[in-house]
Design a protein around this motif. Sequence first.
Motif, short mmCIF file in Angstrom:
data_model
loop_
_atom_site.label_atom_id
_atom_site.label_comp_id
_atom_site.label_asym_id
_atom_site.label_seq_id
_atom_site.Cartn_x
_atom_site.Cartn_y
_atom_site.Cartn_z
N VAL A 313 0.83 -1.21 0.00
CA VAL A 313 0.00 0.00 0.00
C VAL A 313 0.86 1.26 0.00
O VAL A 313 0.55 2.24 -0.69
CB VAL A 313 -0.95 0.00 1.22
N ILE A 314 1.96 1.26 0.76
CA ILE A 314 2.79 2.46 0.86
C ILE A 314 3.98 2.43 -0.09
O ILE A 314 4.83 3.33 -0.07
CB ILE A 314 3.28 2.70 2.31
N GLY A 315 4.04 1.42 -0.96
CA GLY A 315 5.05 1.40 -2.01
C GLY A 315 6.46 1.11 -1.56
O GLY A 315 7.43 1.56 -2.17
N GLY A 316 6.61 0.33 -0.49
CA GLY A 316 7.93 -0.03 -0.01
C GLY A 316 8.10 0.29 1.47
O GLY A 316 7.36 1.11 2.03
N LEU A 317 9.06 -0.37 2.08
CA LEU A 317 9.26 -0.26 3.52
C LEU A 317 10.61 0.37 3.82
O LEU A 317 11.64 -0.06 3.29
CB LEU A 317 9.17 -1.65 4.16
N ASP A 318 10.60 1.39 4.70
CA ASP A 318 11.84 2.05 5.12
C ASP A 318 12.19 1.74 6.57
O ASP A 318 13.35 1.88 6.96
CB ASP A 318 11.71 3.57 4.94
N ALA A 319 11.21 1.35 7.39
CA ALA A 319 11.48 1.00 8.78
C ALA A 319 10.32 0.20 9.34
O ALA A 319 9.17 0.37 8.92
CB ALA A 319 11.71 2.25 9.63
N LEU A 320 10.64 -0.70 10.27
CA LEU A 320 9.63 -1.50 10.98
C LEU A 320 9.80 -1.25 12.46
O LEU A 320 10.92 -1.27 12.98
CB LEU A 320 9.83 -2.99 10.67
N VAL A 321 8.67 -1.00 13.15
CA VAL A 321 8.71 -0.70 14.59
C VAL A 321 7.78 -1.66 15.32
O VAL A 321 6.61 -1.81 14.95
CB VAL A 321 8.26 0.75 14.87
N PHE A 322 8.30 -2.30 16.37
CA PHE A 322 7.48 -3.12 17.27
C PHE A 322 7.20 -2.32 18.54
O PHE A 322 8.10 -1.70 19.11
CB PHE A 322 8.22 -4.41 17.66
N THR A 323 5.93 -2.35 18.99
CA THR A 323 5.58 -1.65 20.21
C THR A 323 4.46 -2.38 20.94
O THR A 323 3.96 -3.40 20.46
CB THR A 323 5.17 -0.18 19.90
N ALA A 324 4.07 -1.87 22.11
CA ALA A 324 3.06 -2.44 23.01
C ALA A 324 3.62 -3.69 23.70
O ALA A 324 4.75 -4.10 23.44
CB ALA A 324 1.75 -2.71 22.29
N GLY A 325 2.80 -4.28 24.59
CA GLY A 325 3.31 -5.31 25.49
C GLY A 325 4.06 -6.44 24.82
O GLY A 325 5.20 -6.77 25.19
N ILE A 326 3.45 -7.11 23.84
CA ILE A 326 4.11 -8.22 23.14
C ILE A 326 5.23 -7.70 22.26
O ILE A 326 6.33 -8.25 22.22
CB ILE A 326 3.08 -9.02 22.31
N GLY A 327 4.95 -6.63 21.52
CA GLY A 327 5.95 -6.07 20.62
C GLY A 327 7.20 -5.62 21.33
O GLY A 327 8.32 -5.74 20.79
N GLU A 328 7.06 -5.11 22.55
CA GLU A 328 8.20 -4.60 23.30
C GLU A 328 8.94 -5.70 24.07
O GLU A 328 10.13 -5.54 24.38
CB GLU A 328 7.74 -3.53 24.29
N ARG A 329 8.26 -6.82 24.38
CA ARG A 329 8.83 -7.77 25.34
C ARG A 329 8.97 -9.20 24.84
O ARG A 329 9.41 -10.05 25.60
CB ARG A 329 7.98 -7.78 26.62
N SER A 330 8.60 -9.48 23.60
CA SER A 330 8.67 -10.87 23.13
C SER A 330 9.67 -11.04 22.00
O SER A 330 9.34 -10.86 20.83
CB SER A 330 7.29 -11.35 22.67
N PRO A 331 10.91 -11.41 22.32
CA PRO A 331 11.90 -11.69 21.27
C PRO A 331 11.43 -12.79 20.32
O PRO A 331 11.73 -12.74 19.12
CB PRO A 331 13.14 -12.11 22.06
N ARG A 332 10.70 -13.77 20.84
CA ARG A 332 10.25 -14.89 20.00
C ARG A 332 9.30 -14.41 18.90
O ARG A 332 9.44 -14.82 17.74
CB ARG A 332 9.55 -15.94 20.87
N ILE A 333 8.36 -13.57 19.24
CA ILE A 333 7.42 -13.07 18.24
C ILE A 333 8.14 -12.21 17.22
O ILE A 333 7.94 -12.36 16.00
CB ILE A 333 6.28 -12.27 18.91
N ARG A 334 8.98 -11.30 17.68
CA ARG A 334 9.72 -10.43 16.75
C ARG A 334 10.59 -11.25 15.80
O ARG A 334 10.63 -10.99 14.59
CB ARG A 334 10.56 -9.43 17.53
N ALA A 335 11.27 -12.25 16.36
CA ALA A 335 12.14 -13.08 15.52
C ALA A 335 11.33 -13.84 14.49
O ALA A 335 11.71 -13.93 13.31
CB ALA A 335 12.93 -14.05 16.38
N GLY A 336 10.19 -14.40 14.90
CA GLY A 336 9.35 -15.15 13.96
C GLY A 336 8.84 -14.29 12.83
O GLY A 336 8.78 -14.72 11.67
#
Length: 395
Positions: A313-336
């Motif tokens: 939709v935005i024609g390409g990705l320049d950065a990805l940000v994880f936030t909130a409880g799972i996004g901030e604290r789960s290495p497993r989810i981010r890695a997957g």
Amino acid sequence: MADLVVTLNAGSSSVKFALFAATAEWPRLVVAGAVEGLGAKPRFRVDVVGEKASERKLAAKLTHRKAIAEIFKWIEGAYPAATISAIGHRVVHGGLRFSAPVIVDAETLAALRAFIPLAPLHQPHNLAGIEGACEAFPHVPQVACFDTAFHRGHAFVDDAYALPYSYYEKGLRRFGFHGLSYEYIARRLRIIDPIHAEGGVIVAHLGNGASLCALKGGRSIATSMGFSALEGLPMGTRCGEIDPGLLLYLLESEGMTPEELSHLLYERSGLLGLSGVSHDMRALESSDEPRADAAIAYFIHRIKMEIAALTAVIGGLDALVFTAGIGERSPRIRAGVVEGLGWLGLALDATANARNDSLISSTQSRIPVFVTPTDEEAMIARHTIEIAGLSVAAR
């Protein structure tokens, strides 16, 4: 003492609050706390900046109004000389009418009540917070800050459903939520990485409620949630995307009532429904049950699908940000998630990810990946200071 601004975030089983001093261009946190466990075993938690946190039990039968009264009783006792200059409220749904924070009056409150069917799990409690605050401080400005407001202004193709156009005109369209969180992250990213912040950014707000938002130049372009807080990603107890034909089947062939269907979709589905273990990601990650692993895999799978779609939709990705409880604290989810998106040029630094560092992408990654704590309360305080005319930037 400087002006104090109170923020209230009333949920189904808790009322979060914070006090901010309007002494700088950005609000300064003084106190954070909550009344938690409403409907079960209520407890009052307070964390004064620079002091040890405290907690105490409350009476078992505690309504939201009484919880709010307890909060203001504590504030008045702890800060007898302070002036509460304004109170800001998180309100989940602002409908088509409200695209920015507003001072609450009787007309506004009536309009917000009309949105209760659009957010039945959240809106009633948000309004209870406003009504309770008005009773406690009748002469203090009350400011409503909307989770939907940040997403207003989307293009027709991102807002509409393929129903007869008359439904779109009546307001049956995609609103999006978690807007206060996304707005905070957009502002924060301009400080962390101002160059990439102006490009195409996807923010993954992953908590008990979960969604993604595609930003361009710090503005919301598209988001995974739609008309209600059910659409998009699976959540703690909410189903996420589902074929509407399945809903018709449950109503017609299984004989479900609308009330039973609502309970199923909002409270019995998501990670809880898939796993049969818990809605809490921490419990799922520590569980030996195969269904817990299956629920986690499904969650990651849906996140990857949404990121890929939003990138288009935005024609390409320049950065990805994880936030909130799972996004901030789960290495497993981010890695997957990131391991499945190597084709986008994403690569993690495993050590940085395990430490929950602010930058977790490797030096080989073409796109930076950030872990950035969100702060909806600070965003509410900022809006409240501005709308109530308490801006102190010139001081």
